[in-house]
Design a protein around this motif. Structure first.
Motif, mmCIF file in Angstrom:
data_model
loop_
_atom_site.group_PDB
_atom_site.id
_atom_site.type_symbol
_atom_site.label_atom_id
_atom_site.label_comp_id
_atom_site.label_asym_id
_atom_site.label_seq_id
_atom_site.Cartn_x
_atom_site.Cartn_y
_atom_site.Cartn_z
ATOM 1 N N ILE A 99 11.378 1.193 -16.389
ATOM 2 C CA ILE A 99 11.153 0.656 -15.044
ATOM 3 C C ILE A 99 10.800 1.779 -14.072
ATOM 4 N N GLY A 100 11.414 2.951 -14.209
ATOM 5 C CA GLY A 100 11.065 4.083 -13.350
ATOM 6 C C GLY A 100 9.620 4.512 -13.534
ATOM 7 N N ILE A 101 9.160 4.551 -14.771
ATOM 8 C CA ILE A 101 7.767 4.918 -15.046
ATOM 9 C C ILE A 101 6.815 3.863 -14.497
ATOM 10 N N LEU A 102 7.118 2.596 -14.754
ATOM 11 C CA LEU A 102 6.236 1.519 -14.301
ATOM 12 C C LEU A 102 6.215 1.390 -12.780
ATOM 13 N N SER A 103 7.314 1.664 -12.115
ATOM 14 C CA SER A 103 7.310 1.587 -10.656
ATOM 15 C C SER A 103 6.475 2.702 -10.037
ATOM 16 N N ALA A 104 6.512 3.890 -10.628
ATOM 17 C CA ALA A 104 5.673 4.979 -10.121
ATOM 18 C C ALA A 104 4.195 4.669 -10.340
ATOM 19 N N LEU A 105 3.864 4.112 -11.492
ATOM 20 C CA LEU A 105 2.474 3.717 -11.750
ATOM 21 C C LEU A 105 2.029 2.608 -10.810
ATOM 22 N N PHE A 106 2.920 1.658 -10.528
ATOM 23 C CA PHE A 106 2.602 0.578 -9.599
ATOM 24 C C PHE A 106 2.330 1.117 -8.197
ATOM 25 N N VAL A 107 3.172 2.028 -7.732
ATOM 26 C CA VAL A 107 2.989 2.569 -6.385
ATOM 27 C C VAL A 107 1.706 3.391 -6.300
ATOM 28 N N LYS A 108 1.399 4.125 -7.332
ATOM 29 C CA LYS A 108 0.212 4.972 -7.309
ATOM 30 C C LYS A 108 -1.084 4.154 -7.329
ATOM 31 N N TYR A 109 -1.142 3.130 -8.193
ATOM 32 C CA TYR A 109 -2.419 2.464 -8.424
ATOM 33 C C TYR A 109 -2.534 1.049 -7.857
ATOM 34 N N LEU A 110 -1.445 0.326 -7.676
ATOM 35 C CA LEU A 110 -1.541 -1.073 -7.274
ATOM 36 C C LEU A 110 -0.885 -1.411 -5.943
ATOM 37 N N PHE A 111 -0.120 -0.514 -5.374
ATOM 38 C CA PHE A 111 0.650 -0.846 -4.177
ATOM 39 C C PHE A 111 -0.243 -1.241 -3.005
ATOM 40 N N ASP A 112 -1.342 -0.517 -2.786
ATOM 41 C CA ASP A 112 -2.228 -0.817 -1.655
ATOM 42 C C ASP A 112 -2.980 -2.127 -1.835
ATOM 43 N N PHE A 113 -3.158 -2.575 -3.070
ATOM 44 C CA PHE A 113 -3.814 -3.860 -3.291
ATOM 45 C C PHE A 113 -2.851 -5.017 -3.079
ATOM 46 N N VAL A 114 -1.617 -4.831 -3.477
ATOM 47 C CA VAL A 114 -0.620 -5.895 -3.330
ATOM 48 C C VAL A 114 -0.119 -5.975 -1.893
ATOM 49 N N PHE A 115 0.127 -4.822 -1.284
ATOM 50 C CA PHE A 115 0.612 -4.748 0.094
ATOM 51 C C PHE A 115 -0.376 -3.936 0.920
ATOM 52 N N PRO A 116 -1.427 -4.560 1.460
ATOM 53 C CA PRO A 116 -2.425 -3.788 2.220
ATOM 54 C C PRO A 116 -1.854 -3.273 3.539
ATOM 55 N N LYS A 117 -2.488 -2.218 4.053
ATOM 56 C CA LYS A 117 -2.066 -1.646 5.332
ATOM 57 C C LYS A 117 -2.420 -2.611 6.451
ATOM 58 N N PRO A 118 -1.646 -2.637 7.533
ATOM 59 C CA PRO A 118 -1.945 -3.560 8.638
ATOM 60 C C PRO A 118 -3.213 -3.137 9.374
ATOM 61 N N LEU A 119 -3.816 -4.099 10.045
ATOM 62 C CA LEU A 119 -5.016 -3.825 10.824
ATOM 63 C C LEU A 119 -4.642 -3.145 12.134
ATOM 64 N N SER A 120 -5.520 -2.269 12.594
ATOM 65 C CA SER A 120 -5.258 -1.614 13.875
ATOM 66 C C SER A 120 -5.546 -2.585 15.009
ATOM 67 N N GLU A 121 -4.944 -2.345 16.147
ATOM 68 C CA GLU A 121 -5.122 -3.252 17.290
ATOM 69 C C GLU A 121 -6.441 -3.040 18.009
ATOM 70 N N ASP A 122 -7.055 -1.874 17.831
ATOM 71 C CA ASP A 122 -8.268 -1.564 18.597
ATOM 72 C C ASP A 122 -9.498 -2.249 18.023
ATOM 73 N N ASN A 123 -9.837 -1.955 16.779
ATOM 74 C CA ASN A 123 -11.101 -2.445 16.245
ATOM 75 C C ASN A 123 -10.949 -3.358 15.040
ATOM 76 N N GLY A 124 -9.769 -3.711 14.649
ATOM 77 C CA GLY A 124 -9.566 -4.659 13.570
ATOM 78 C C GLY A 124 -9.786 -4.094 12.184
ATOM 79 N N GLU A 125 -9.789 -2.790 12.021
ATOM 80 C CA GLU A 125 -9.970 -2.188 10.696
ATOM 81 C C GLU A 125 -8.628 -1.672 10.202
ATOM 82 N N ASP A 126 -8.604 -1.317 8.916
ATOM 83 C CA ASP A 126 -7.385 -0.782 8.342
ATOM 84 C C ASP A 126 -7.008 0.525 9.021
#
Length: 129
Positions: A99-126
């Motif tokens: 689980i430790g190995i798989l969680s590190a791999l998840f954070v490195k490669y899939l975290f941004d796809f599953v939990f995207p960064k919020p949009l900025s208030e100024d121009n609506g981009e990441d």
């Protein structure tokens, strides 16, 4: 009248889906499995070249790092397995390593796809710094 959720969790942990439940696991074994999961996840995250700490300011940073959220995900997933009484071999230590190995791999490669960064208030981009 009926405690459906409590009964479901009790029977899932008592009989286990695959019939591989342990008779008993001590609190020391559970604590050791948590520590192993945290240490392995941080070491593997550092080997995958994740930064140790997120970018500054720490409080408002949405960057992933080896300290956060990697061990948090490892402990959470390991907790699910322990609650279901599925600890596999060596009282959960081998499961903690996997689980430790798989969680590190998840954070490195899939975290941004599953939990995207919020949009900025100024121009609506990441938000990217």
């Amino acid at each position: 009248m009926f405690d459906l959720m409590g009964s479901t969790i009790f029977f899932a942990s008592y009989g286990n889906v695959f019939g591989l439940s342990n008779v008993a696991i001590s609190s020391f074994d559970i604590l050791a499995a948590y520590v192993v999961a945290v240490i392995v996840s941080v070491i593997v995250a550092l080997l995958l070249r994740l930064p140790l700490l997120p970018g500054k300011p720490y409080r408002y940073s949405f960057d992933v790092s080896a300290v956060y959220p990697t061990p948090i995900i490892a402990v959470g997933v390991l907790s699910i397995f322990i609650v279901l009484n599925y600890t596999f071999m060596y009282n959960g230590l081998l499961l903690a390593v996997v689980i430790g190995i798989l969680s590190a791999l998840f954070v490195k490669y899939l975290f941004d796809f599953v939990f995207p960064k919020p949009l900025s208030e100024d121009n609506g981009e990441d938000i990217d710094e």
